[in-house]
Write an enzyme that holds these catalytic residues in place. Sequence first.
Site, PDB file in Angstrom:
ATOM      1  N   LYS A 221       0.819  -1.211   0.000  1.00 14.12           N
ATOM      2  CA  LYS A 221       0.000   0.000   0.000  1.00 14.12           C
ATOM      3  C   LYS A 221       0.859   1.270   0.000  1.00 14.12           C
ATOM      4  O   LYS A 221       2.058   1.240   0.273  1.00 14.12           O
ATOM      5  CB  LYS A 221      -0.973  -0.035   1.174  1.00 14.12           C
ATOM      6  CG  LYS A 221      -2.104  -1.032   0.916  1.00 14.12           C
ATOM      7  CD  LYS A 221      -3.177  -1.014   1.985  1.00 14.12           C
ATOM      8  CE  LYS A 221      -4.307  -1.961   1.607  1.00 14.12           C
ATOM      9  NZ  LYS A 221      -5.321  -2.084   2.700  1.00 14.12           N
ATOM     10  N   ARG A 255      -3.046  -9.966   5.610  1.00 15.96           N
ATOM     11  CA  ARG A 255      -3.475 -10.083   4.208  1.00 15.96           C
ATOM     12  C   ARG A 255      -2.366  -9.538   3.320  1.00 15.96           C
ATOM     13  O   ARG A 255      -2.072  -8.331   3.365  1.00 15.96           O
ATOM     14  CB  ARG A 255      -4.758  -9.295   3.998  1.00 15.96           C
ATOM     15  CG  ARG A 255      -5.315  -9.347   2.599  1.00 15.96           C
ATOM     16  CD  ARG A 255      -6.565  -8.494   2.472  1.00 15.96           C
ATOM     17  NE  ARG A 255      -7.118  -8.566   1.124  1.00 15.96           N
ATOM     18  CZ  ARG A 255      -6.694  -7.790   0.112  1.00 15.96           C
ATOM     19  NH1 ARG A 255      -5.705  -6.904   0.315  1.00 15.96           N
ATOM     20  NH2 ARG A 255      -7.238  -7.905  -1.080  1.00 15.96           N
TER      21      ARG A 255
HETATM   22  N1  LIG Z   1      -9.960  -6.708   5.652  1.00 16.26           N
HETATM   23  C1  LIG Z   1      -9.268  -6.057   4.683  1.00 16.26           C
HETATM   24  N2  LIG Z   1      -9.588  -6.266   3.377  1.00 16.26           N
HETATM   25  C2  LIG Z   1      -8.886  -5.575   2.452  1.00 16.26           C
HETATM   26  N3  LIG Z   1      -9.019  -5.568   1.095  1.00 16.26           N
HETATM   27  C3  LIG Z   1      -8.111  -4.683   0.633  1.00 16.26           C
HETATM   28  S1  LIG Z   1      -7.993  -4.295  -1.057  1.00 16.26           S
HETATM   29  C4  LIG Z   1      -6.828  -2.974  -1.089  1.00 16.26           C
HETATM   30  C5  LIG Z   1      -7.473  -1.700  -1.576  1.00 16.26           C
HETATM   31  C6  LIG Z   1      -6.484  -0.599  -1.383  1.00 16.26           C
HETATM   32  C7  LIG Z   1      -5.356  -0.559  -2.201  1.00 16.26           C
HETATM   33  C8  LIG Z   1      -4.411   0.472  -1.999  1.00 16.26           C
HETATM   34  C9  LIG Z   1      -4.615   1.416  -1.006  1.00 16.26           C
HETATM   35  S2  LIG Z   1      -3.413   2.657  -0.744  1.00 16.26           S
HETATM   36  N4  LIG Z   1      -3.889   4.011  -1.385  1.00 16.26           N
HETATM   37  O1  LIG Z   1      -3.262   2.828   0.675  1.00 16.26           O
HETATM   38  O2  LIG Z   1      -2.217   2.215  -1.412  1.00 16.26           O
HETATM   39  C10 LIG Z   1      -5.743   1.373  -0.214  1.00 16.26           C
HETATM   40  C11 LIG Z   1      -6.691   0.358  -0.404  1.00 16.26           C
HETATM   41  N5  LIG Z   1      -7.360  -4.140   1.605  1.00 16.26           N
HETATM   42  C12 LIG Z   1      -7.858  -4.696   2.776  1.00 16.26           C
HETATM   43  C13 LIG Z   1      -7.525  -4.489   4.148  1.00 16.26           C
HETATM   44  O3  LIG Z   1      -6.614  -3.722   4.542  1.00 16.26           O
HETATM   45  N6  LIG Z   1      -8.269  -5.215   5.066  1.00 16.26           N
END
Ligand SMILES: Nc1nc2[nH]c(SCCc3ccc(S(N)(=O)=O)cc3)nc2c(=O)[nH]1
Length: 277
Positions: A221, A255
């Site tokens: 991330k 995860r």
């Molecule tokens: N429980 C749970 N499920 C999840 N599913 C995802 S998908 C990731 C989506 C995303 C990508 C990138 C950024 S960023 N801007 O911070 O790089 C944010 C969110 N993540 C999680 C998480 O953490 N928990």
Amino acid sequence: MIMDFGGRALDMGRCHVMGILNVTPDSFSDGGRFNRPDIALMHAREMVAQGAAFVDVGGESTRPGAAPVSLQVELDRVCPVVELIARELDVVVSVDTSTPEVMIETAKLGAGLINDVRALGRDGAVEAAVASGLPVCLMHMQGQPTDMQDRPQYQSVMREVSAFLMDRVRVVEAAGLPAEKILLDPGFGFGKTLEHNLQLLAVLDRLKVLGYPLFVGASRKSMLGQITGRDVNERLPAGLAVATIAALKGASILRVHDVWETVDAVKVVSAMEGVGQ
Ligand SMILES: Nc1nc2[nH]c(SCCc3ccc(S(N)(=O)=O)cc3)nc2c(=O)[nH]1
């Protein structure tokens, strides 16, 4: 504390690795290489061989700016993959969805965990989760993926994240979801600045005192990129640092994209915690 994931019992007193299996064309880091069920199965098999106790199947991208997908698109992406993996592999199939119909359908197809980044916020989601009989991960998100990173703001991020999650726990338990089927997640990157993400990581143990297993997802991330300057596919060392910190602070599920590397980092933490004084 043993939790039953659709028939597979896992000790939430230990830290388990969940491999990410994106079946969306625009996944933020692996560009939708796993859209076809047979290819998805190959990737899932590899992650299980590397030590993943869970694989997380998501059909709707929730990265910043992502638009929701239609019900039919999400079902078409997720169901064939869940069915195939649940049939072929000895692993807990987690479904990353906020959609009630997807929860119900995938539970029938052998899913073992509902992973909802919207904490069962959509209409009918609480009822669907209860009806599925599956454990549920409730995650905090400020706003929606389309706008969550525009201007995240909190008076006290951990206090507000904890309050939100405890409110969701109250709602879902009142609707019939037993406490022993609930996991909590602060939602790294979901409506948080770097400072907010770091503050949550620093006091992750405060979330632990709520008494529910902790789920952490920071792999690749932007918080890792902001700290290190690394591109999305060069963030493994930073990701392992977060995994180690989270494991030390009592996380039960991590995860990640990089399974064996994370499994090894967790093994070091477990070995240290397990040694006699
Ligand atoms: N429980 C749970 N499920 C999840 N599913 C995802 S998908 C990731 C989506 C995303 C990508 C990138 C950024 S960023 N801007 O911070 O790089 C944010 C969110 N993540 C999680 C998480 O953490 N928990």
